[in-house]
Write a protein that holds these residues in place. Structure first.
Motif, PDB file in Angstrom:
ATOM      1  N   TYR A   1      15.349  13.967  33.293  1.00  0.00           N
ATOM      2  CA  TYR A   1      14.212  13.797  32.577  1.00  0.00           C
ATOM      3  C   TYR A   1      14.680  12.463  31.761  1.00  0.00           C
ATOM      4  O   TYR A   1      13.763  11.450  31.707  1.00  0.00           O
ATOM      5  CB  TYR A   1      13.470  14.781  31.798  1.00  0.00           C
ATOM      6  CG  TYR A   1      12.387  14.652  31.563  1.00  0.00           C
ATOM      7  CD1 TYR A   1      11.358  13.932  31.797  1.00  0.00           C
ATOM      8  CD2 TYR A   1      11.798  16.004  31.098  1.00  0.00           C
ATOM      9  CE1 TYR A   1      10.161  13.675  31.379  1.00  0.00           C
ATOM     10  CE2 TYR A   1      10.372  16.083  31.004  1.00  0.00           C
ATOM     11  CZ  TYR A   1       9.619  14.930  30.993  1.00  0.00           C
ATOM     12  OH  TYR A   1       8.208  14.969  30.754  1.00  0.00           O
ATOM     13  N   GLY A   2      15.616  12.367  30.898  1.00  0.00           N
ATOM     14  CA  GLY A   2      16.002  11.251  30.275  1.00  0.00           C
ATOM     15  C   GLY A   2      16.396   9.812  31.119  1.00  0.00           C
ATOM     16  O   GLY A   2      15.753   8.783  30.613  1.00  0.00           O
TER      17      GLY A   2
ATOM     18  N   GLY B   1      10.851   2.829  30.396  1.00  0.00           N
ATOM     19  CA  GLY B   1      11.027   2.215  29.084  1.00  0.00           C
ATOM     20  C   GLY B   1      10.575   3.151  27.826  1.00  0.00           C
ATOM     21  O   GLY B   1      10.433   2.614  26.892  1.00  0.00           O
ATOM     22  N   ARG B   2      10.587   4.222  27.877  1.00  0.00           N
ATOM     23  CA  ARG B   2      10.485   5.073  26.672  1.00  0.00           C
ATOM     24  C   ARG B   2      11.869   5.712  26.389  1.00  0.00           C
ATOM     25  O   ARG B   2      12.214   6.895  26.377  1.00  0.00           O
ATOM     26  CB  ARG B   2       9.785   6.301  27.414  1.00  0.00           C
ATOM     27  CG  ARG B   2       8.204   5.673  27.632  1.00  0.00           C
ATOM     28  CD  ARG B   2       7.373   6.699  28.786  1.00  0.00           C
ATOM     29  NE  ARG B   2       7.130   8.169  28.068  1.00  0.00           N
ATOM     30  CZ  ARG B   2       6.380   9.275  28.837  1.00  0.00           C
ATOM     31  NH1 ARG B   2       6.230   8.952  30.052  1.00  0.00           N
ATOM     32  NH2 ARG B   2       6.599  10.419  28.328  1.00  0.00           N
ATOM     33  N   HIS B   3      12.537   4.717  25.826  1.00  0.00           N
ATOM     34  CA  HIS B   3      13.956   5.162  25.281  1.00  0.00           C
ATOM     35  C   HIS B   3      14.004   5.962  24.326  1.00  0.00           C
ATOM     36  O   HIS B   3      14.967   6.827  24.569  1.00  0.00           O
ATOM     37  CB  HIS B   3      14.727   3.748  24.951  1.00  0.00           C
ATOM     38  CG  HIS B   3      14.468   2.753  26.176  1.00  0.00           C
ATOM     39  ND1 HIS B   3      15.032   2.864  27.139  1.00  0.00           N
ATOM     40  CD2 HIS B   3      14.023   1.677  26.206  1.00  0.00           C
ATOM     41  CE1 HIS B   3      14.741   1.858  28.053  1.00  0.00           C
ATOM     42  NE2 HIS B   3      14.204   0.992  27.473  1.00  0.00           N
TER      43      HIS B   3
ATOM     44  N   ILE C   1      16.317   9.506  25.015  1.00  0.00           N
ATOM     45  CA  ILE C   1      17.515   9.830  23.965  1.00  0.00           C
ATOM     46  C   ILE C   1      17.324  11.293  23.423  1.00  0.00           C
ATOM     47  O   ILE C   1      18.378  12.205  23.676  1.00  0.00           O
ATOM     48  CB  ILE C   1      17.442   8.923  22.618  1.00  0.00           C
ATOM     49  CG1 ILE C   1      18.062   7.642  23.241  1.00  0.00           C
ATOM     50  CG2 ILE C   1      18.371   9.456  21.744  1.00  0.00           C
ATOM     51  CD1 ILE C   1      18.080   6.546  22.221  1.00  0.00           C
ATOM     52  N   THR C   2      16.184  11.869  23.256  1.00  0.00           N
ATOM     53  CA  THR C   2      15.786  13.397  23.131  1.00  0.00           C
ATOM     54  C   THR C   2      16.157  14.208  24.047  1.00  0.00           C
ATOM     55  O   THR C   2      16.994  15.318  23.917  1.00  0.00           O
ATOM     56  CB  THR C   2      14.341  13.271  22.613  1.00  0.00           C
ATOM     57  OG1 THR C   2      14.026  12.606  21.330  1.00  0.00           O
ATOM     58  CG2 THR C   2      13.978  14.930  22.189  1.00  0.00           C
TER      59      THR C   2
ATOM     60  N   PRO D   1      19.727   0.809  25.579  1.00  0.00           N
ATOM     61  CA  PRO D   1      18.393  -0.181  25.387  1.00  0.00           C
ATOM     62  C   PRO D   1      17.863  -0.171  24.024  1.00  0.00           C
ATOM     63  O   PRO D   1      17.128  -1.021  23.778  1.00  0.00           O
ATOM     64  CB  PRO D   1      17.738   0.587  26.492  1.00  0.00           C
ATOM     65  CG  PRO D   1      18.400   1.313  27.314  1.00  0.00           C
ATOM     66  CD  PRO D   1      19.614   1.990  26.443  1.00  0.00           C
ATOM     67  N   THR D   2      18.433   0.869  23.364  1.00  0.00           N
ATOM     68  CA  THR D   2      17.899   0.828  21.902  1.00  0.00           C
ATOM     69  C   THR D   2      18.564  -0.069  20.939  1.00  0.00           C
ATOM     70  O   THR D   2      17.983  -0.335  19.935  1.00  0.00           O
ATOM     71  CB  THR D   2      17.668   2.317  21.200  1.00  0.00           C
ATOM     72  OG1 THR D   2      18.913   2.576  21.204  1.00  0.00           O
ATOM     73  CG2 THR D   2      16.834   3.192  22.182  1.00  0.00           C
ATOM     74  N   ARG D   3      19.597  -0.632  21.476  1.00  0.00           N
ATOM     75  CA  ARG D   3      20.620  -1.559  20.688  1.00  0.00           C
ATOM     76  C   ARG D   3      21.173  -0.921  19.414  1.00  0.00           C
ATOM     77  O   ARG D   3      21.419  -1.427  18.296  1.00  0.00           O
ATOM     78  CB  ARG D   3      19.831  -2.591  20.356  1.00  0.00           C
ATOM     79  CG  ARG D   3      19.348  -3.542  21.492  1.00  0.00           C
ATOM     80  CD  ARG D   3      18.532  -4.886  20.909  1.00  0.00           C
ATOM     81  NE  ARG D   3      18.472  -5.836  22.163  1.00  0.00           N
ATOM     82  CZ  ARG D   3      19.431  -6.563  22.610  1.00  0.00           C
ATOM     83  NH1 ARG D   3      20.414  -6.854  21.642  1.00  0.00           N
ATOM     84  NH2 ARG D   3      19.261  -7.425  23.608  1.00  0.00           N
TER      85      ARG D   3
END
Length: 167
Positions: free
Chosen positions: A92-93, A100-102, A106-107, A132-134
């Motif tokens: 799912y992650g 693009g729902r980073h 992560i959750t 991708p969230t840096r």
């Protein structure tokens, strides 16, 4: 590639069939009809198995076909069927990250790690999801934690996910 002839009706065997479908996914170029046949067979034989729904949704409908609504519906169904399986949450992650729902991804990856903290693979997907969230600092912390817990997988994890150290 052909699906071997055998009785695939047990839970274990339908999970094996899901693994076979993963094997077909690893071949390039993708043979979408064979991949779909393998997953659809696994799901027909054991419709209540969460991992085949998760993989089929995230990888086939999501990554390969970009059918995001159908992909997410399959992943949600997988989470309802198998809420205690790290594999489901990691898939799912992967899907959410591809969409693009980073932060949501992560959750999901953290949920997989919470369920199976010693699996280096769920940890590695969490690390990949952080990139991708840096959030380099968190990616490095997770990398260090994962390597410390998974000494027998260190070289594989470093070669696959060493990008955390390259940033």
């Amino acid at each position: 590639y052909e699906i071997p002839k055998r009785d695939w009706s047990s839970d274990v065997c339908s999970s094996d069939l899901c693994c076979l479908a993963w094997g077909v996914l690893g071949r390039q170029p993708w043979d979408l009809p064979k991949i779909r046949t393998a997953f659809e067979t696994a799901l027909r034989l054991n419709p209540d198995a969460g991992p085949p729904h998760a993989v089929y949704g995230a990888i086939v409908y999501g990554v390969m076909l970009w059918n995001w609504p159908l992909a997410e519906a399959e992943c949600r169904k997988a989470a309802e069927l198998a809420p205690r399986e790290g594999h489901v949450w990691s898939c799912y992650g992967i899907l959410l990250s591809a969409m693009g729902r980073h932060e949501e991804a992560i959750t999901m990856h953290r949920r997989a790690v919470e369920l199976d903290p010693v699996s280096p693979f769920w940890n590695a997907w969490l690390i990949a999801g952080l990139l991708p969230t840096r959030d380099w600092e968190e990616a490095l912390r997770e990398t260090d934690r994962t390597l410390a817990r998974s000494e027998e997988h260190t070289s594989e994890l470093q070669s696959r996910f060493g990008i955390s150290y390259a940033v």
